[in-house]
Scaffold this motif. Structure first.
Motif, short mmCIF file in Angstrom:
data_model
loop_
_atom_site.label_atom_id
_atom_site.label_comp_id
_atom_site.label_asym_id
_atom_site.label_seq_id
_atom_site.Cartn_x
_atom_site.Cartn_y
_atom_site.Cartn_z
N ASP A 1 -13.80 -8.46 -29.02
CA ASP A 1 -14.50 -8.23 -30.30
C ASP A 1 -15.09 -9.74 -30.53
N CYS A 2 -16.04 -9.86 -31.53
CA CYS A 2 -16.36 -11.20 -32.01
C CYS A 2 -15.42 -12.10 -32.84
N SER A 3 -14.41 -11.66 -33.01
CA SER A 3 -13.39 -12.40 -33.93
C SER A 3 -12.85 -13.59 -33.01
N PRO A 4 -12.83 -14.69 -33.71
CA PRO A 4 -12.31 -15.91 -32.90
C PRO A 4 -10.97 -16.06 -32.76
N THR A 5 -10.45 -16.63 -31.71
CA THR A 5 -9.20 -16.89 -31.26
C THR A 5 -8.74 -18.25 -31.53
N LEU A 6 -7.50 -18.71 -31.59
CA LEU A 6 -7.01 -20.05 -31.85
C LEU A 6 -8.02 -21.04 -30.55
N ARG A 7 -8.05 -20.67 -29.36
CA ARG A 7 -8.64 -21.55 -28.43
C ARG A 7 -10.23 -21.56 -28.63
N SER A 8 -10.63 -20.61 -28.78
CA SER A 8 -12.22 -20.46 -29.16
C SER A 8 -12.71 -21.33 -30.34
N TRP A 9 -11.58 -21.04 -31.27
CA TRP A 9 -12.16 -21.93 -32.61
C TRP A 9 -12.06 -23.43 -32.32
N VAL A 10 -10.70 -23.94 -31.65
CA VAL A 10 -10.90 -25.33 -31.17
C VAL A 10 -11.93 -25.75 -30.37
N GLU A 11 -12.28 -24.92 -29.39
CA GLU A 11 -13.34 -25.30 -28.58
C GLU A 11 -14.76 -25.47 -29.29
N GLU A 12 -14.89 -24.88 -30.28
CA GLU A 12 -16.26 -24.83 -31.17
C GLU A 12 -16.15 -26.12 -31.90
N GLN A 13 -14.94 -26.50 -32.21
CA GLN A 13 -14.91 -27.63 -32.98
C GLN A 13 -15.25 -28.95 -32.26
N GLN A 14 -14.52 -28.96 -30.92
CA GLN A 14 -14.83 -29.92 -29.86
C GLN A 14 -16.23 -30.06 -29.49
#
Length: 458
Positions: A219-232
């Protein structure tokens, strides 16, 4: 009628006497001098003649009553003198400009040396903390431990500013130039950012990661890894680290809730009562998804492997303030430590090896030199080196033992049976040096090839 003499006497009284023969007299005197000194050259005659003529011109010019405009020669002399004065003035001006340029260059070099000395001094551990500015997000100060954090930073001795950060609830650092005021042109932002992540956000992101990895839900819910990669991706020049506070409180409440549910299930409680109790919140633990410690550790390891971002679990806000303080010191001392580690060697030198071994005139210290030479081999412990030292205290004694061997095989296996003792008392153990190291040491003592690799020749 008077006589002739009377007439001449009257004429002498009335008429002035002019000495018309004066030039001739001069010439006659010069000719007499020439006749008297025949050894002189004719050049002296011409000089005398010119002197006479120049004196006549001077007398004629002095006696002439006309005072008109200067001659052409005099105008040329005046113009030449003006040009000479102008050239001298320009030369003096150029010299002044050169001296001024030299003075400015010396002042610039002096200022550069002073700035370099101040910059070097600012990198020292006792001085670098004074040039650090800790930027705190206002959202952190509105939380429970905001006052403790601000007090800890101010007690450290560095400056502190409160401004909105790129990432909410985060702390960043700025390095200020030496002897500079706090303004934009003389401050360099550091790459490190520490973000305080709330318990709810952290558990939710980990729960989404578990659902995606184990159950295959995309689903479209962000995970811990995807959220950190977005910040990077948004801030590529920043190095992010996360701090989670009071996560143990979540696990304790979750444990209590599980125990209560187990007791209610055993007691046969009705379903309606259970639903009613779920609506009540006990510290927020029941509204959060359930995540175990193992799942949290798995998600954190996965995050660090793929993004390089570390997560720090802290029990209280005081620990979070101490963590920010230690990070501030580490960021401040990082340039000094990096310069100190530039030794020029491609391998690591321990402190006791870097200084070498001192040997006095009496030979004290040679035993330790021989021991260090043995320990330079791979996979050689201090106990093994001490065992060889006990049998052969010097390289000369070992070489003498090799010369007494009757065959090459005996030389290679000379050290194989030496006992290595570990520990003391009843817990001590023994083992042998072995043929591998015995052969390597024999090759080192007898090989004539300086490029020989000892391990590859086994």
């Amino acid at each position: 009628m008077g006589s002739y003499s009377d007439c001449t006497s009257d004429l002498d009284e009335e008429l002035p006497v002019f000495d018309f023969l004066q030039p001739c007299r001069h010439l006659s005197q010069a000719s007499q001098t020439t006749t008297q000194k025949p050894d002189l050259v004719n050049l002296e005659d011409s000089d005398a003649e010119h002197a006479v003529i120049s004196s006549l011109k001077k007398e004629s010019s002095d006696t002439s009553p006309a005072k008109g405009k200067p001659t052409k020669r005099m105008a040329e002399e005046i113009q030449a003198s003006k040009e000479e004065a102008l050239r001298r003035r320009q030369a003096r001006r150029r010299q002044q400009q050169d001296r001024e340029a030299l003075r400015q260059e010396q002042e610039r070099q002096k200022a550069e040396k002073k700035a370099l000395a101040e910059a070097t001094k600012a990198l020292r551990p006792e001085e670098c903390i004074k040039h650090m500015v800790v930027s705190v997000d206002p959202a952190l100060l509105q939380l429970e431990g905001g006052g403790t954090l601000l007090a800890s930073v101010q007690a450290l001795g560095c400056s502190c500013c409160i401004e909105k950060q790129l990432i909410p609830r985060s702390v960043s650092w700025i390095r200020r130039a030496p002897c500079a005021q706090l303004h934009e042109g003389e401050c360099v932002p550091e790459a490190h950012i520490v973000m305080q992540m709330t318990e709810e956000d952290f558990i939710t992101l980990i729960h989404n990661y578990i659902q995606q990895e184990r159950h295959g839900r995309s689903d479209c819910s962000p995970t811990l890894r995807s959220w950190v990669e977005e910040q990077q991706r948004r801030h590529p020049s920043k190095t992010l680290s996360l701090a989670v506070i009071e996560l143990e409180k979540y696990f304790r409440l979750q444990k209590l809730h599980n125990q209560k549910r187990f007791r209610e299930a055993v007691a046969g409680a009705d379903v309606q009562g259970e639903k009613a109790r779920k609506k009540r919140k006990h510290g927020g633990a029941e509204v959060l998804p359930e995540v175990s410690r193992v799942e949290v550790e798995e998600a954190v390891v996965h995050l660090q492997l793929y993004t390089g971002v570390s997560v720090h679990f802290l029990s209280t806000w005081k620990e979070f303030s101490d963590h920010i303080t230690m990070t501030t010191k580490a960021v401040a001392e990082a340039p000094f430590k990096q310069e100190k580690e530039k030794t020029g060697f491609t391998f690591y030198l321990e402190s006791e090896w870097a200084g070498g071994q001192r040997v006095d005139k009496a030979g004290k210290g040679l035993l330790q030199v021989w021991k260090r030479q043995i320990q330079q081999f791979n996979r050689v412990s201090p106990d093994m080196a001490a065992a060889i030292l006990a049998a052969y205290p010097s390289p000369q004694l070992l070489k003498k033992a090799y010369s007494q061997c009757r065959s090459d095989g005996a030389k290679v296996s000379l050290l194989s049976d030496l006992l290595i003792r570990r520990g003391e008392g009843v817990t001590s153990t023994t083992r042998r040096v072995g043929p591998e190291f015995s052969k390597r040491l024999h090759l080192m003592m007898h090989s004539c090839d300086p490029e020989l690799t000892l391990d590859s020749s086994l």
